[in-house]
Design an enzyme around this catalytic site. Structure first.
Site, PDB file in Angstrom:
ATOM      1  N   CYS A   3       0.846  -1.197   0.000  1.00 28.19           N
ATOM      2  CA  CYS A   3       0.000   0.000   0.000  1.00 28.19           C
ATOM      3  C   CYS A   3       0.883   1.250   0.000  1.00 28.19           C
ATOM      4  CB  CYS A   3      -0.925   0.002   1.217  1.00 28.19           C
ATOM      5  SG  CYS A   3      -1.768   1.576   1.458  1.00 28.19           S
TER       6      CYS A   3
ATOM      7  N   ASP B  73      -0.832  16.527  -1.713  1.00 24.35           N
ATOM      8  CA  ASP B  73      -1.196  15.645  -2.814  1.00 24.35           C
ATOM      9  C   ASP B  73      -0.214  15.832  -3.974  1.00 24.35           C
ATOM     10  OD1 ASP B  73      -4.149  14.183  -3.682  1.00 24.35           O
ATOM     11  OD2 ASP B  73      -2.741  14.690  -5.294  1.00 24.35           O
TER      12      ASP B  73
ATOM     13  N   HIS C 291      -4.363   0.759   8.350  1.00 18.39           N
ATOM     14  CA  HIS C 291      -4.801   0.525   6.972  1.00 18.39           C
ATOM     15  C   HIS C 291      -6.265   0.113   6.944  1.00 18.39           C
ATOM     16  CE1 HIS C 291      -4.482  -0.403   2.707  1.00 18.39           C
ATOM     17  NE2 HIS C 291      -5.360  -1.358   2.986  1.00 18.39           N
TER      18      HIS C 291
ATOM     19  N   ASN D 259     -13.458  10.249  -1.162  1.00 17.00           N
ATOM     20  CA  ASN D 259     -13.976   9.474  -2.281  1.00 17.00           C
ATOM     21  C   ASN D 259     -14.003   8.016  -1.826  1.00 17.00           C
ATOM     22  OD1 ASN D 259     -14.048  11.768  -3.972  1.00 17.00           O
ATOM     23  ND2 ASN D 259     -11.883  11.506  -4.490  1.00 17.00           N
TER      24      ASN D 259
ATOM     25  N   GLY E 220     -14.635   7.856  -7.481  1.00 18.88           N
ATOM     26  CA  GLY E 220     -13.355   8.435  -7.867  1.00 18.88           C
ATOM     27  C   GLY E 220     -12.185   7.997  -7.014  1.00 18.88           C
TER      28      GLY E 220
ATOM     29  N   THR F  39      -9.000   6.182  -6.055  1.00 26.66           N
ATOM     30  CA  THR F  39      -7.951   5.494  -6.825  1.00 26.66           C
ATOM     31  C   THR F  39      -6.901   4.853  -5.928  1.00 26.66           C
ATOM     32  OG1 THR F  39      -6.684   7.551  -7.032  1.00 26.66           O
ATOM     33  CG2 THR F  39      -8.205   7.023  -8.827  1.00 26.66           C
TER      34      THR F  39
ATOM     35  N   HIS G 190      -8.412   7.912   2.942  1.00 23.68           N
ATOM     36  CA  HIS G 190      -7.802   9.239   2.988  1.00 23.68           C
ATOM     37  C   HIS G 190      -8.866  10.303   2.770  1.00 23.68           C
ATOM     38  CE1 HIS G 190      -7.638   7.816  -1.186  1.00 23.68           C
ATOM     39  NE2 HIS G 190      -7.807   9.091  -1.540  1.00 23.68           N
TER      40      HIS G 190
ATOM     41  N   HIS H  66      -9.306  14.326   1.523  1.00 24.33           N
ATOM     42  CA  HIS H  66      -8.696  15.456   0.820  1.00 24.33           C
ATOM     43  C   HIS H  66      -9.091  16.740   1.550  1.00 24.33           C
ATOM     44  CE1 HIS H  66      -7.982  13.170  -3.064  1.00 24.33           C
ATOM     45  NE2 HIS H  66      -8.925  12.411  -2.515  1.00 24.33           N
TER      46      HIS H  66
HETATM   47  P1  DGP Z   1      -8.480   9.416  -4.584  1.00 30.04           P
HETATM   48  O1  DGP Z   1      -8.747   9.640  -6.047  1.00 30.04           O
HETATM   49  O2  DGP Z   1      -9.560   9.994  -3.681  1.00 30.04           O
HETATM   50  O3  DGP Z   1      -8.174   7.971  -4.266  1.00 30.04           O
HETATM   51  O4  DGP Z   1      -7.178  10.270  -4.261  1.00 30.04           O
HETATM   52  C1  DGP Z   1      -5.896   9.762  -4.343  1.00 30.04           C
HETATM   53  C2  DGP Z   1      -4.960  10.920  -4.364  1.00 30.04           C
HETATM   54  O5  DGP Z   1      -3.682  10.479  -4.003  1.00 30.04           O
HETATM   55  C3  DGP Z   1      -4.814  11.626  -5.713  1.00 30.04           C
HETATM   56  O6  DGP Z   1      -5.269  12.969  -5.595  1.00 30.04           O
HETATM   57  C4  DGP Z   1      -3.317  11.588  -6.014  1.00 30.04           C
HETATM   58  C5  DGP Z   1      -2.718  11.228  -4.689  1.00 30.04           C
HETATM   59  N1  DGP Z   1      -1.533  10.400  -4.743  1.00 30.04           N
HETATM   60  C6  DGP Z   1      -1.411   9.196  -5.347  1.00 30.04           C
HETATM   61  N2  DGP Z   1      -0.187   8.680  -5.165  1.00 30.04           N
HETATM   62  C7  DGP Z   1       0.484   9.587  -4.401  1.00 30.04           C
HETATM   63  C8  DGP Z   1       1.797   9.620  -3.865  1.00 30.04           C
HETATM   64  O7  DGP Z   1       2.625   8.721  -4.032  1.00 30.04           O
HETATM   65  N3  DGP Z   1       2.139  10.716  -3.126  1.00 30.04           N
HETATM   66  C9  DGP Z   1       1.249  11.749  -2.918  1.00 30.04           C
HETATM   67  N4  DGP Z   1       1.677  12.783  -2.202  1.00 30.04           N
HETATM   68  N5  DGP Z   1       0.003  11.737  -3.405  1.00 30.04           N
HETATM   69  C10 DGP Z   1      -0.375  10.678  -4.131  1.00 30.04           C
END
Ligand code: DGP
Length: 113
Positions: free
Chosen positions: A4, A30, A46, A86, A92, A94, A99, A101
């Site tokens: 993860c 982000d 987790h 999300n 949305g 991913t 987490h 935002h």
């Molecule tokens: P979501 O789409 O809600 O699952 O948001 C995932 C967010 O995580 C997306 O805005 C980009 C961010 N993200 C993905 N990988 C990384 C990473 O390795 N480092 C950081 N700082 N953000 C990441």
């Protein structure tokens, strides 16, 4: 969880621009910001998504929201910001480590897309 990415960030194995951390939470900027301020707040534990949270996670979920307010003040956006989760692919999500935002520093529309 070993595969993860957010667990690895929380453990300090992958670098991140961390703005807050304590024994329960980590908050970092982000990688792909959608606003002038875009910070992700994660519990260290987790959970794949909010859908996996149970009553035992109530305290850490409360800590996330309190941290969001504190970080918003630190970042100078306490006049207007949004906290978004999300939950699930169709919403949305991913990255499947729970987490939230924290977004601010620009005007936002409603309803969200
Ligand atoms: P979501 O789409 O809600 O699952 O948001 C995932 C967010 O995580 C997306 O805005 C980009 C961010 N993200 C993905 N990988 C990384 C990473 O390795 N480092 C950081 N700082 N953000 C990441």
């Amino acid at each position: 969880m070993s595969d993860c990415i957010f667990c690895s960030i929380a453990a300090g194995k992958i670098p991140s621009d961390t703005v807050y951390q304590d024994e329960h939470l980590v908050a970092f900027r982000d990688l792909n910001p959608q606003a002038a301020v875009h910070i992700l707040i994660i519990p260290r534990v987790h959970l794949a998504s909010l859908d996996q949270a149970g009553p035992e996670h109530g305290p850490v979920l409360g800590q996330v929201l309190l941290a969001a307010g504190e970080i918003a003040r630190q970042e100078g956006i306490s006049g207007g910001y949004r906290v978004v989760n999300n939950c699930g692919k169709s919403a949305g999500q991913t990255v499947f480590h729970l987490h939230f935002h924290l977004l601010g520093g620009r005007d936002m529309g409603w309803p969200p897309g």
